[in-house]
Design a protein around this motif. Sequence first.
Motif, PDB file in Angstrom:
ATOM      1  N   TRP A   1       0.790  -1.221   0.000  1.00 29.94           N
ATOM      2  CA  TRP A   1       0.000   0.000   0.000  1.00 29.94           C
ATOM      3  C   TRP A   1       0.830   1.283   0.000  1.00 29.94           C
ATOM      4  O   TRP A   1       0.411   2.280  -0.568  1.00 29.94           O
ATOM      5  N   LEU A   2       1.967   1.304   0.653  1.00 29.59           N
ATOM      6  CA  LEU A   2       2.711   2.572   0.718  1.00 29.59           C
ATOM      7  C   LEU A   2       4.000   2.579  -0.094  1.00 29.59           C
ATOM      8  O   LEU A   2       4.059   3.279  -1.106  1.00 29.59           O
ATOM      9  N   PRO A   3       5.036   1.851   0.260  1.00 30.43           N
ATOM     10  CA  PRO A   3       6.264   1.958  -0.531  1.00 30.43           C
ATOM     11  C   PRO A   3       6.076   1.636  -2.018  1.00 30.43           C
ATOM     12  O   PRO A   3       6.559   2.367  -2.878  1.00 30.43           O
ATOM     13  N   LYS A   4       5.370   0.568  -2.344  1.00 29.69           N
ATOM     14  CA  LYS A   4       5.192   0.225  -3.753  1.00 29.69           C
ATOM     15  C   LYS A   4       4.376   1.280  -4.495  1.00 29.69           C
ATOM     16  O   LYS A   4       4.673   1.605  -5.643  1.00 29.69           O
ATOM     17  N   THR A   5       3.360   1.817  -3.847  1.00 31.53           N
ATOM     18  CA  THR A   5       2.521   2.835  -4.487  1.00 31.53           C
ATOM     19  C   THR A   5       3.336   4.070  -4.855  1.00 31.53           C
ATOM     20  O   THR A   5       3.092   4.691  -5.884  1.00 31.53           O
ATOM     21  N   TYR A   6       4.303   4.396  -4.018  1.00 33.54           N
ATOM     22  CA  TYR A   6       5.122   5.594  -4.257  1.00 33.54           C
ATOM     23  C   TYR A   6       6.511   5.225  -4.770  1.00 33.54           C
ATOM     24  O   TYR A   6       7.466   5.984  -4.612  1.00 33.54           O
ATOM     25  N   ASP A   7       6.604   4.080  -5.443  1.00 33.66           N
ATOM     26  CA  ASP A   7       7.792   3.648  -6.174  1.00 33.66           C
ATOM     27  C   ASP A   7       9.043   3.582  -5.312  1.00 33.66           C
ATOM     28  O   ASP A   7      10.119   4.006  -5.718  1.00 33.66           O
TER      29      ASP A   7
ATOM     30  N   GLU B   1       7.256  11.805   3.745  1.00 32.57           N
ATOM     31  CA  GLU B   1       7.725  12.476   2.527  1.00 32.57           C
ATOM     32  C   GLU B   1       6.613  13.083   1.680  1.00 32.57           C
ATOM     33  O   GLU B   1       6.901  13.899   0.816  1.00 32.57           O
ATOM     34  N   HIS B   2       5.379  12.667   1.896  1.00 31.63           N
ATOM     35  CA  HIS B   2       4.298  13.052   0.977  1.00 31.63           C
ATOM     36  C   HIS B   2       3.172  13.789   1.676  1.00 31.63           C
ATOM     37  O   HIS B   2       2.880  13.542   2.838  1.00 31.63           O
ATOM     38  N   GLY B   3       2.537  14.644   0.894  1.00 29.93           N
ATOM     39  CA  GLY B   3       1.337  15.323   1.348  1.00 29.93           C
ATOM     40  C   GLY B   3       0.115  14.453   1.117  1.00 29.93           C
ATOM     41  O   GLY B   3       0.148  13.503   0.322  1.00 29.93           O
ATOM     42  N   ILE B   4      -0.959  14.773   1.762  1.00 36.36           N
ATOM     43  CA  ILE B   4      -2.184  13.985   1.714  1.00 36.36           C
ATOM     44  C   ILE B   4      -2.775  13.872   0.303  1.00 36.36           C
ATOM     45  O   ILE B   4      -3.449  12.904  -0.024  1.00 36.36           O
ATOM     46  N   GLU B   5      -2.479  14.848  -0.556  1.00 39.50           N
ATOM     47  CA  GLU B   5      -2.990  14.840  -1.935  1.00 39.50           C
ATOM     48  C   GLU B   5      -2.010  14.233  -2.933  1.00 39.50           C
ATOM     49  O   GLU B   5      -2.353  14.054  -4.099  1.00 39.50           O
ATOM     50  N   ASP B   6      -0.788  13.923  -2.505  1.00 37.52           N
ATOM     51  CA  ASP B   6       0.212  13.369  -3.423  1.00 37.52           C
ATOM     52  C   ASP B   6      -0.264  12.028  -3.967  1.00 37.52           C
ATOM     53  O   ASP B   6      -0.814  11.201  -3.238  1.00 37.52           O
ATOM     54  N   VAL B   7      -0.033  11.827  -5.254  1.00 41.36           N
ATOM     55  CA  VAL B   7      -0.564  10.668  -5.967  1.00 41.36           C
ATOM     56  C   VAL B   7       0.539   9.664  -6.283  1.00 41.36           C
ATOM     57  O   VAL B   7       1.671  10.035  -6.597  1.00 41.36           O
TER      58      VAL B   7
ATOM     59  N   VAL C   1      -3.820   6.906  -7.001  1.00 36.40           N
ATOM     60  CA  VAL C   1      -4.462   7.108  -5.711  1.00 36.40           C
ATOM     61  C   VAL C   1      -3.716   8.190  -4.934  1.00 36.40           C
ATOM     62  O   VAL C   1      -2.511   8.359  -5.094  1.00 36.40           O
ATOM     63  N   SER C   2      -4.451   8.901  -4.091  1.00 36.29           N
ATOM     64  CA  SER C   2      -3.835   9.898  -3.212  1.00 36.29           C
ATOM     65  C   SER C   2      -3.325   9.212  -1.949  1.00 36.29           C
ATOM     66  O   SER C   2      -3.768   8.110  -1.602  1.00 36.29           O
ATOM     67  N   LEU C   3      -2.424   9.879  -1.253  1.00 36.42           N
ATOM     68  CA  LEU C   3      -1.971   9.366   0.037  1.00 36.42           C
ATOM     69  C   LEU C   3      -3.161   9.211   0.976  1.00 36.42           C
ATOM     70  O   LEU C   3      -3.221   8.247   1.746  1.00 36.42           O
ATOM     71  N   ARG C   4      -4.121  10.110   0.902  1.00 40.73           N
ATOM     72  CA  ARG C   4      -5.333  10.000   1.725  1.00 40.73           C
ATOM     73  C   ARG C   4      -5.998   8.647   1.511  1.00 40.73           C
ATOM     74  O   ARG C   4      -6.308   7.928   2.465  1.00 40.73           O
ATOM     75  N   ARG C   5      -6.204   8.281   0.245  1.00 42.06           N
ATOM     76  CA  ARG C   5      -6.875   7.013  -0.069  1.00 42.06           C
ATOM     77  C   ARG C   5      -6.044   5.817   0.384  1.00 42.06           C
ATOM     78  O   ARG C   5      -6.574   4.831   0.883  1.00 42.06           O
ATOM     79  N   VAL C   6      -4.734   5.902   0.225  1.00 41.05           N
ATOM     80  CA  VAL C   6      -3.856   4.823   0.659  1.00 41.05           C
ATOM     81  C   VAL C   6      -3.935   4.653   2.176  1.00 41.05           C
ATOM     82  O   VAL C   6      -4.057   3.533   2.680  1.00 41.05           O
TER      83      VAL C   6
END
Length: 163
Positions: free
Chosen positions: A63-69, A111-117, A126-131
């Motif tokens: 959900w987190l590291p893979k989503t944000y590469d 590292e990311h804001g709530i809207e970062d995709v 997906v946004s960080l919020r959704r994750v």
Amino acid sequence: MTKRVPLRGDEKTSLHISLDRQRDAALWKVEGLDDEQLRRPMTPTGTNLLGLVKHLAGVEYEWLPKTYDRATEALETDVVADMNAGPHESTADIVAFYGRARAASDAVIAEHGIEDVGTAWFGEQVSLRRVLIGLVEETARHAGHMDILRELIDGATGSHRPD
């Protein structure tokens, strides 16, 4: 002391603390049990406490590291192996795996804001919020399972470690 979600905190902090509360509850459910109790199949499908910790580690990485590469450890691709501790995997190994997954996820959150995709495991943006919402839901679901399993093993109850 158990973390508390702030009554008027910002969204990212509130979601992160909510996630941490569920993570901590899951780990609390495995404390004080021996290897046989942790691996004991408690449902017809074989669900056990240690397998759930292993699964939660994989979920964190997905959900987190893979989503944000970000880099992840090797993850189980077989759904049965994902939910079960193998004979070569010790309790300490699996708890440490979960700790590393949490740390990797926390780094992404920092590292990311709530809207970062990012791109989720299912290929959608997906946004960080959704994750964070998805991870809170998944972790809470399994922490609840773990609460029931622990009660069946030794009668211990409670959703969070007492202060």
